[in-house]
Design a protein around this motif. Sequence first.
Motif, short mmCIF file in Angstrom:
data_model
loop_
_atom_site.label_atom_id
_atom_site.label_comp_id
_atom_site.label_asym_id
_atom_site.label_seq_id
_atom_site.Cartn_x
_atom_site.Cartn_y
_atom_site.Cartn_z
N ARG A 107 0.63 -1.17 0.01
CA ARG A 107 -0.13 -0.01 -0.56
C ARG A 107 1.11 1.00 0.10
O ARG A 107 0.85 2.18 -0.77
N ASP A 108 1.91 1.27 0.82
CA ASP A 108 2.39 2.67 0.41
C ASP A 108 3.46 3.07 -0.13
O ASP A 108 3.47 3.37 -0.88
N ILE A 109 3.97 1.36 -1.14
CA ILE A 109 4.39 1.99 -2.76
C ILE A 109 3.53 2.14 -3.42
O ILE A 109 3.59 2.84 -4.51
N ALA A 110 2.26 2.16 -3.47
CA ALA A 110 1.08 2.57 -4.31
C ALA A 110 0.79 3.48 -4.32
O ALA A 110 0.49 4.81 -5.40
N VAL A 111 0.76 4.40 -2.77
CA VAL A 111 0.80 5.81 -2.51
C VAL A 111 1.61 6.59 -2.83
O VAL A 111 1.39 7.72 -3.36
N ALA A 112 2.48 5.83 -2.94
CA ALA A 112 4.15 6.91 -3.10
C ALA A 112 4.04 6.94 -4.70
O ALA A 112 4.43 7.98 -4.64
N ARG A 113 3.58 5.81 -5.56
CA ARG A 113 3.26 5.73 -6.67
C ARG A 113 2.30 7.28 -7.36
O ARG A 113 2.65 7.32 -8.55
N GLU A 114 1.14 6.81 -6.10
CA GLU A 114 0.52 8.08 -6.34
C GLU A 114 1.01 9.65 -6.45
O GLU A 114 0.57 9.84 -7.85
#
Length: 203
Positions: A107-114
Motif C-alpha cells: 500500500r505504501d508503494i502504491a500511495v508513493a507512486r500516486e
Amino acid sequence: MTDDTDLNAKHNAKMAKIQTARAKMMAERQIEKGLLIVNTGTGKGKTTAALGMVCRAIGHGQKVAVIQFVKGALKTGEKVVFDAFPDQVEFKPMGEGFTWDTQDRARDIAVAREAWEVVKARITDPEIDMVVCDELNIVLRYDYLPVDEVLEAITTRAEGKHVIVTGRNAPQALIDAADLVTDMTMVKHPFRSGVKAQAGIEF
C-alpha cells in the motif's frame, strides 16, 4: 578615545575590504537557473525551510506545487495558510502516515507512486515555478520508488524550474545531482526530553 578611534578605523578598513570582495563576487555570479535543492539530515527544519521558500515564491507572484509524501493524516497549520492562496499554491498531502504506522508495504508503494505521478505532472507543467517534494527522501530510502526514475524526471525539467526535495537520508545520487544541499544536524530536540509535538512548532 584614541583606542576607540583606532578600533573604529580598523573595523571600517576591514569592512571596506569585505565590501569590495563581496561586490566582486556578486558581479561574477550572473547565472540564473532553476535549482534542485535538497534538505536532509537528522535535525528538525527540513520541511520548514522548504515551506519558507514557498512563502518567498508567493511574495514574488510565483506558482508552487507542494506534494507531501508520507504525510497526510495530520491537519497542519501550513495547509491552512497555503489554502488561502489557491491561485498560487497547490498543497497536496498525499501520504497515509509513516511506514511503521501503515505496516503495509504494498500500500505504501502504491500511495508513493500516486504522489510521484502528481509530482511528475507538476514538474512538466510550464505554469508552475517551484515543486516541493516533501519527504520524498523517505520514499527513496525504503525503495518505494526507483532513484533513477526520480532523477530522470528532476534533472530533465525545464531550465527555470525549482525543485525542492526534503527528508532524512537523501540518496547520494540525489545529493550529487543537486545544486544546493543542506544537512540539518540535530543538537537538541525537546521530544527527547518528553515534550510532545505541538501545534505551530511541528505541524
